[in-house]
Design a protein around this motif. Structure first.
Motif: not given
Length: 545
Positions: A238-261
C-alpha cells in the motif's frame, strides 16, 4: 440421496464428467476401468451413464461433446472427416500449450491425409442432410493440411482444467518434420525482469530452451521485501502504491498478484484503511464470497437470534434436506406461537415435519445453542478473547459445513475451505487486537471493512488477482506477493506429478506480466488454518540472480 451420502455434489460430478470427456472417455469406456468395488465410484458411474442417457433423450450435446463427438464422428466415418480435411487446408492453433487431449485429437484428425474413401453418402448434421460429391482423387492420397501452432510451454498453467503440456513439448515427435521458430524478442518487459524470468524457468526440465531478450534496456532492479506478517507485507504494498501514485503512476497501471484467493483478505483490509482504490479481477471480494457470508450468517444467528434472514440463510447450508416447505412450516409455527424463527427451531417435534427433518432441525438448534453458550456466557462475564474464533470453528465443524466442502471433489471447494480458514484467522487476529471485544464488536468490525465504499480519484483502481487470472495481462508495475513455500509452490502441488514444474511456470507467468517495475514480497509469519506459523521463502526466490 445416495450421491449426497458419498459427498458427490452436482458441481463436483459435473467437473469430473467434463474432465473425462476431455480425455475422450464416455460412461461406457470409463465404467470398464473404474473400481466398481468402491461404492462412491459405483454411484458416480451410474450418474455419468444416466446423464448421457438424458442428453440423448433431449437430443442434446453439452459443451465438451462439441469436440469429443466430432472426434468420434471423424474416426467412425472417414469419408465425413475427408470432407473437412479437403475444406481446411491450413490450420492455425493459438495458445497451443493450453489444449487438452480432445482438442489435440481433433487437430490430429483434421490434419491427417485425405484417405480418398469413396462414396457420396448423405449424413445428418443437426437436422440437415448434407451430400458431398465423391472425391475426385481416387488414386493417391491428398496430403494432410498444413498445421501451425503458436504457444509457449513455459506458460502452460492449466493442468487442473485438463490442459496437457505434452501437446506442445512433444509436438515435434508427433508431427515429424515440423519446423520450430523461436520468438525470443520480448516487447513488453525490461531486461532485468526477463533475466529473472529466464533464470527461474531454466530450472524446469520439461521445456525447449529459449532466452527472452529485449532492446528496451535493463530498467529498474527488482525489489524484494520481507515483512513480519501478511499485514506488514500488505502495508508495504500500500505504501509503495501511494509513493508511485504521487510520482504520477496511475492506479490502473498497478496490479497485485497472489497464489490463492484467501490471500486477498489482508491486502483488502490494508487498502481500505489506506484509501487505495482496488478491484478484484476474476473473483469476488473476500467478504462478498458465499462461504464467508454463510459463516457470518452463522455468527449473526448466535449474536442476534432475532435476525430471521441470517437463520433462514443457514437453515440448509450445508444441505440438510430442509426445503422451502419446511422453511414455511417453521415460519408459520413461529408466527402462531409469537416467537422468533430461531426459537421455533427448538420445537422441531411441533412443526409437523417428518422424523428425518426433525433430527436435522434439532441438530442445527443444538449447534447454535452450544456456540451461544461459548460466545455469550449467561453470567454477564466477558467471554475469553479466543471465544469468537473457537465459536466460529465449532459452528463450521459441528454444522457439517466444512466436512461437506472437504468431501467435495470440486477444486473450488478446496479454495472455499482456505477462505474459511482465513476467516477464522481474522477472528483470532481481532481477539489479539481487542482482548475485551465481543462477538458484536467483531461483526461490527467486519461490517465496516466489508461495506467500505469503492474509492476512485479518477485514475482507476489497483487490480488484485490470482496468478492464474493474470495470464495474458500486463501492467507497468506488478507486486507478486506471498512468495513463500506452501503458497508458491502451493503445498497441494508437491504430491502431484509435474506439480512443482507447473508452479514454477505460474511464477514465471507472474514475473513476465510486469513491464517496468517488479516487486517480490513475502512474510516471515502467516496465519493459515487459524494458526500463525513461520513461513519459509519460496525456493523460486533463490533461483533469481
Amino acid at each position: 440421496h445416495e450421491a449426497d451420502a458419498f459427498g458427490l455434489t452436482p458441481a463436483s460430478v459435473q467437473g469430473r464428467i467434463s474432465k473425462l470427456k476431455n480425455e475422450l472417455a464416455d460412461a461406457e469406456s470409463y465404467a470398464r476401468q473404474a473400481n466398481m468395488s468402491d461404492p462412491a465410484e459405483r454411484v458416480f458411474v451410474e450418474v455419468f451413464a444416466d446423464y448421457e442417457k438424458s442428453l440423448r433423450r433431449a437430443n442434446a450435446f453439452d459443451f465438451d461433446d462439441l469436440i469429443a463427438q466430432t472426434v468420434y464422428l471423424f474416426r467412425a466415418f472417414p469419408h465425413v472427416a475427408d470432407v473437412y480435411r479437403r475444406r481446411f487446408r491450413h490450420i492455425l492453433v493459438d495458445e497451443y500449450q493450453d489444449t487438452n487431449h480432445a482438442q489435440y485429437s481433433l487437430i490430429r484428425e483434421l490434419t491427417r491425409p485425405v484417405s480418398g474413401a469413396s462414396g457420396a453418402e448423405p449424413y445428418s448434421s443437426g437436422g440437415m442432410m448434407i451430400f458431398e460429391a465423391e472425391p475426385s482423387a481416387s488414386g493417391p492420397e491428398l496430403e494432410g493440411a498444413s498445421l501451425t501452432v503458436v504457444g509457449d510451454s513455459d506458460q502452460s498453467i492449466y493442468a487442473f482444467r485438463g490442459a496437457d503440456i505434452r501437446n506442445i513439448s512433444e509436438f515435434e515427435r508427433d508431427f515429424p518434420g515440423a519446423e520450430v521458430v523461436l520468438l525470443e524478442q520480448n516487447y513488453r518487459s525490461t531486461q532485468n525482469i526477463l533475466s529473472a524470468a529466464n533464470a527461474v524457468i531454466g530450472n524446469n526440465f520439461d521445456r525447449k530452451d529459449k532466452k527472452l531478450w529485449t532492446d528496451v534496456g535493463a530498467g529498474e532492479k527488482i525489489v524484494g521485501f520481507t515483512g513480519y506478517s501478511q499485514h506488514d507485507e500488505a502495508q508495504f504494498v500500500a505504501d509503495e502504491i501511494d509513493r508511485l501514485r504521487k510520482a504520477g503512476v496511475g492506479y490502473s497501471d498497478m496490479a497485485v498478484f497472489y497464489r490463492t484467493n484467501s490471500q486477498s483478505r489482508a491486502l483488502e483490509e490494508i487498502f481500505i484503511r489506506s484509501a487505495v482504490p482496488y478491484k478484484i479481477m476474476g473473483g469476488t471480494k473476500f467478504y462478498e464470497r458465499a462461504e464467508i457470508k454463510d459463516a457470518l450468517a452463522y455468527l449473526t444467528a448466535v449474536a442476534n437470534p432475532a435476525d430471521e434472514m441470517a437463520v433462514r440463510r443457514i437453515l440448509n447450508r450445508p444441505r440438510r434436506g430442509i426445503g422451502d416447505v419446511t422453511e414455511t412450516a417453521i415460519a408459520r409455527y413461529a408466527a402462531e406461537e409469537q416467537i422468533t424463527f430461531r426459537d421455533a427451531l427448538a420445537n422441531a417435534s411441533a412443526l409437523g415435519v417428518g422424523p428425518k427433518l426433525q433430527t436435522a432441525i434439532s441438530q442445527l438448534d443444538a449447534v447454535l445453542a452450544e456456540a451461544s453458550d461459548l460466545m455469550l456466557p449467561a453470567s454477564g462475564e466477558l467471554p475469553p478473547p479466543s471465544a469468537i474464533a473457537q465459536g466460529l470453528t465449532l459452528l463450521l465443524n459441528k454444522s457439517g459445513y466444512l466436512d461437506a466442502l472437504r468431501r467435495s471433489k470440486d477444486p473450488q471447494d478446496e479454495a472455499r475451505v482456505e477462505n474459511l480458514d482465513e476467516f477464522v484467522a481474522v477472528a483470532r487476529e481481532f481477539a489479539r487486537n481487542n482482548p475485551e471485544g465481543t462477538i458484536l464488536d467483531f461483526l461490527t468490525d467486519v461490517a465496516l471493512v466489508s461495506d467500505a465504499d469503492d474509492l476512485d480519484d479518477g485514475s482507476g483502481s489497483v487490480s488484485l488477482m490470482t496468478l492464474h487470472t493474470a495470464k495474458g495481462l500486463e501492467f507497468d508495475t506488478v507486486f507478486l506477493t506471498g512468495v513463500e513455500e506452501d503458497l508458491i509452490p502451493h503445498r497441494i502441488s508437491t504430491g502431484e506429478p509435474g506439480g512443482p514444474q507447473e508452479e514454477r511456470r505460474l511464477f514465471y507467468v507472474g514475473i513476465t506480466r510486469a513491464r517496468k517495475r517488479l516487486y517480490l514480497s513475502l512474510a516471515m509469519t502467516r496465519a493459515q488454518f487459524g494458526e500463525v506459523s513461520a513461513a519459509m521463502p519460496s525456493r523460486f526466490l533463490q533461483e533469481i540472480p
